[in-house]
Design a protein around this motif. Structure first.
Motif, PDB file in Angstrom:
ATOM      1  N   ARG A 218      91.511  15.418 -22.699  1.00  0.00           N
ATOM      2  CA  ARG A 218      91.438  15.335 -21.238  1.00  0.00           C
ATOM      3  C   ARG A 218      92.729  15.849 -20.606  1.00  0.00           C
ATOM      4  O   ARG A 218      92.711  16.601 -19.615  1.00  0.00           O
ATOM      5  CB  ARG A 218      91.174  13.889 -20.805  1.00  0.00           C
ATOM      6  N   ILE A 219      93.865  15.433 -21.165  1.00  0.00           N
ATOM      7  CA  ILE A 219      95.155  15.861 -20.624  1.00  0.00           C
ATOM      8  C   ILE A 219      95.354  17.357 -20.844  1.00  0.00           C
ATOM      9  O   ILE A 219      95.842  18.072 -19.955  1.00  0.00           O
ATOM     10  CB  ILE A 219      96.290  15.041 -21.261  1.00  0.00           C
ATOM     11  N   SER A 220      94.961  17.852 -22.022  1.00  0.00           N
ATOM     12  CA  SER A 220      95.096  19.285 -22.297  1.00  0.00           C
ATOM     13  C   SER A 220      94.249  20.114 -21.340  1.00  0.00           C
ATOM     14  O   SER A 220      94.696  21.153 -20.831  1.00  0.00           O
ATOM     15  CB  SER A 220      94.693  19.582 -23.739  1.00  0.00           C
ATOM     16  N   ARG A 221      93.032  19.657 -21.074  1.00  0.00           N
ATOM     17  CA  ARG A 221      92.181  20.384 -20.121  1.00  0.00           C
ATOM     18  C   ARG A 221      92.795  20.375 -18.725  1.00  0.00           C
ATOM     19  O   ARG A 221      92.722  21.372 -17.994  1.00  0.00           O
ATOM     20  CB  ARG A 221      90.777  19.767 -20.099  1.00  0.00           C
ATOM     21  N   ALA A 222      93.387  19.248 -18.360  1.00  0.00           N
ATOM     22  CA  ALA A 222      94.021  19.165 -17.038  1.00  0.00           C
ATOM     23  C   ALA A 222      95.181  20.148 -16.937  1.00  0.00           C
ATOM     24  O   ALA A 222      95.367  20.821 -15.913  1.00  0.00           O
ATOM     25  CB  ALA A 222      94.498  17.736 -16.781  1.00  0.00           C
ATOM     26  N   LYS A 223      95.978  20.247 -17.994  1.00  0.00           N
ATOM     27  CA  LYS A 223      97.100  21.185 -17.972  1.00  0.00           C
ATOM     28  C   LYS A 223      96.606  22.620 -17.870  1.00  0.00           C
ATOM     29  O   LYS A 223      97.195  23.440 -17.160  1.00  0.00           O
ATOM     30  CB  LYS A 223      97.953  20.996 -19.231  1.00  0.00           C
ATOM     31  N   ARG A 224      95.539  22.920 -18.601  1.00  0.00           N
ATOM     32  CA  ARG A 224      94.996  24.283 -18.514  1.00  0.00           C
ATOM     33  C   ARG A 224      94.479  24.578 -17.114  1.00  0.00           C
ATOM     34  O   ARG A 224      94.598  25.691 -16.610  1.00  0.00           O
ATOM     35  CB  ARG A 224      93.873  24.465 -19.543  1.00  0.00           C
ATOM     36  N   ALA A 225      93.905  23.561 -16.474  1.00  0.00           N
ATOM     37  CA  ALA A 225      93.327  23.771 -15.147  1.00  0.00           C
ATOM     38  C   ALA A 225      94.394  24.093 -14.104  1.00  0.00           C
ATOM     39  O   ALA A 225      94.130  24.813 -13.134  1.00  0.00           O
ATOM     40  CB  ALA A 225      92.526  22.539 -14.719  1.00  0.00           C
ATOM     41  N   VAL A 226      95.604  23.541 -14.285  1.00  0.00           N
ATOM     42  CA  VAL A 226      96.659  23.782 -13.298  1.00  0.00           C
ATOM     43  C   VAL A 226      97.605  24.889 -13.736  1.00  0.00           C
ATOM     44  O   VAL A 226      98.569  25.196 -13.030  1.00  0.00           O
ATOM     45  CB  VAL A 226      97.463  22.494 -13.013  1.00  0.00           C
ATOM     46  N   ARG A 227      97.342  25.486 -14.914  1.00  0.00           N
ATOM     47  CA  ARG A 227      98.197  26.568 -15.380  1.00  0.00           C
ATOM     48  C   ARG A 227      98.117  27.735 -14.390  1.00  0.00           C
ATOM     49  O   ARG A 227      97.049  28.166 -13.984  1.00  0.00           O
ATOM     50  CB  ARG A 227      97.754  27.031 -16.765  1.00  0.00           C
ATOM     51  N   GLY A 228      99.250  28.207 -13.996  1.00  0.00           N
ATOM     52  CA  GLY A 228      99.296  29.303 -13.036  1.00  0.00           C
ATOM     53  C   GLY A 228      99.373  28.839 -11.590  1.00  0.00           C
ATOM     54  O   GLY A 228      99.624  29.652 -10.700  1.00  0.00           O
ATOM     55  N   ALA A 229      99.139  27.535 -11.345  1.00  0.00           N
ATOM     56  CA  ALA A 229      99.256  27.030  -9.971  1.00  0.00           C
ATOM     57  C   ALA A 229     100.721  27.081  -9.544  1.00  0.00           C
ATOM     58  O   ALA A 229     101.623  26.764 -10.321  1.00  0.00           O
ATOM     59  CB  ALA A 229      98.739  25.593  -9.896  1.00  0.00           C
TER      60      ALA A 229
END
Length: 471
Positions: A218-229
């Motif tokens: 869950r945390i890894s997916r969250a980090k990927r989702a905000v990558r580049g923000a």
């Protein structure tokens, strides 16, 4: 102050941070498990960059200091480099170094600057190793922090400092990133606890009663989702909406800590206190924001009742039966002052109104002294502002206390469709039916509520109430 060299990374002090970096934190380290050997690399020059404090700080003081600075250091690195995962690992390595060195050598005059310096060097080392030889010089030049990044403007900081620390606290910006609109509420909570709260993945998983691997994903997916923000505070037109999301996440964390939705424990002290700590950090950065002050007041006033919420065997004790002499009067004094300040900081919002209600409960020396008419008036304002079913249910209870249980039951029945049959609705209905003398219907409602909750202490309490009515 020495900076540990790369060769020391596999010789980390026991009892402080895990060797993995990610999924580790300083708080909870046992002071007697720290290494006492020197970790300096040949040629490290941090000893000459600024003096150490002469006084010795306790291990608990150092732990608190590291917890407070960790999100600021992570925010500074993410703002500068934009690499969330590597930056988090580098910050963890800097915290390891501090936990090993500061108890022996003393806390540096500029602890945040020291942590940023060490973490930046670790991060640039890691990024260099990932680059081809041909591009290494260009990468190093681009990623090496400027002097302004490691130092405040001239005149700030103690005399004799060789380096300076950034004057901007990035904690709030990091919170905005963790509560990015692209994330689900569950992901926002998990990432906030991990990146800003400093909890390990295992601790967050235990708090949510899920497997550690599940929480890690869950945390890894969250980090990927905000990558580049972009790492920046929101524009003025988006600020209110995103701040509301941050405060909602903090409130959800607190509520889960104050009354766990599932499991054997009624109260999860670590989550509740972490939510309060993070909210204090936000208020320090936004001291004149009424919503923030109101939320902090609400948390402090609610948490003040914790010592009286359970009996000797861990059983739940409802508010009207609690021994109020056990309530934390210091916290109540602070929370009441914060609630008054919040109401003076602008139009009364949801958190300010809820804090005012909590203050009225806490100020009553006995349950029968509670100013229910005033509480009802505040709930009337609250339900006109928010569609929150919990606020509507609180208003129904206040109606019952002012106008009698039958009037309250009418309000509860009107909420049945909107709440989707939540167990708290059955619990309130049971209580009001019992007060109205309809013990058979009350027992049925208590049992329905007990079947609907995943909290073992709440279920035991509700079944005990039902059993008492069966006698």
């Amino acid at each position: 102050m020495r900076e540990p060299g790369a060769g020391d990374r596999d010789r980390r002090p026991r009892g402080t941070l895990s060797a993995a970096g990610r999924g580790a934190r300083v708080p909870g380290a046992h002071p007697h498990h720290r290494r006492r050997d020197r970790l300096a690399r040949p040629g490290a020059d941090l000893d000459q960059e600024r003096p150490l404090r002469a006084d010795r700080t306790t291990d608990d003081d150092i732990e608190d200091l590291l917890r407070r600075h960790a999100p600021q250091v992570l925010g500074a690195l993410v703002r500068r480099y934009g690499h969330f995962d590597p930056a988090e690992d580098a910050v963890q390595e800097a915290l390891i170094a501090a936990a090993a060195q500061w108890p022996e050598d003393g806390v540096p005059e500029n602890p945040r600057g020291w942590l940023i310096r060490v973490a930046s060097r670790r991060l640039t080392d890691r990024l260099r190793s990932d680059e081809a030889r041909r591009r290494r010089e260009e990468t190093v030049a681009a990623l090496t922090p400027a002097d302004a990044f490691v130092a405040p403007p001239p005149g700030e900081g103690p005399t004799g400092l060789g380096g300076r620390a950034p004057s901007e606290d990035d904690t709030l910006t990091l919170l905005f990133l963790c509560c990015h609109p692209a994330l689900t509420p569950a992901a926002q909570i998990a990432l906030t606890l991990r990146a800003v709260g400093g909890l390990t993945t295992a601790e967050i998983a235990r708090a949510h009663l899920v497997e550690e691997a599940t929480m890690a994903q869950r945390i890894s997916r969250a980090k990927r989702a905000v990558r580049g923000a972009e790492f920046r505070r929101p524009e003025p037109e988006d600020r209110d909406r995103q701040l509301a999301a941050v405060l909602q996440v903090l409130y959800l964390i607190f509520n889960e800590g104050y009354t766990a939705t599932a499991g054997p424990d009624l109260h999860r002290t670590d989550l509740a206190r972490e939510a309060i700590r993070l909210t204090r950090s936000v208020r320090r950065l936004l001291p004149h924001e009424g919503r923030v002050t109101g939320l902090l007041a609400l948390m402090v006033l609610t948490e003040a009742r914790t010592p009286a919420r359970t009996g000797p065997d861990g059983e739940l004790v409802p508010l009207d039966e609690q021994d109020r002499a056990l309530w934390d009067r210091t916290a109540i004094t602070e929370g009441t002052a914060l609630a008054e300040e919040a109401l003076a900081q602008g139009p009364a919002g949801d958190y300010q109104l809820q804090a005012a209600i909590a203050a009225l409960h806490d100020e009553a020396g006995r349950a029968e002294d509670t100013d229910w008419p005033q509480i009802l008036a505040l709930y009337e304002l609250l339900v006109h502002r928010t569609p929150d079913p919990a606020a509507a249910l609180g208003r129904a209870v206040a109606v019952a206390m002012v106008h009698g249980p039958r009037a309250g039951l009418v309000e509860v029945d009107a909420l049945a469709g909107a709440s989707g049959g939540h167990y708290r609705l059955d619990a309130v209905r049971a209580h009001l039916l019992e007060r109205a003398g309809d013990h058979g219907a009350a027992r049925t409602a208590y049992l329905a509520a007990a079947d609907g909750t995943l909290s073992e202490p709440e279920a035991r309490y509700l079944r005990a109430r039902a059993d008492r009515l069966a006698l």
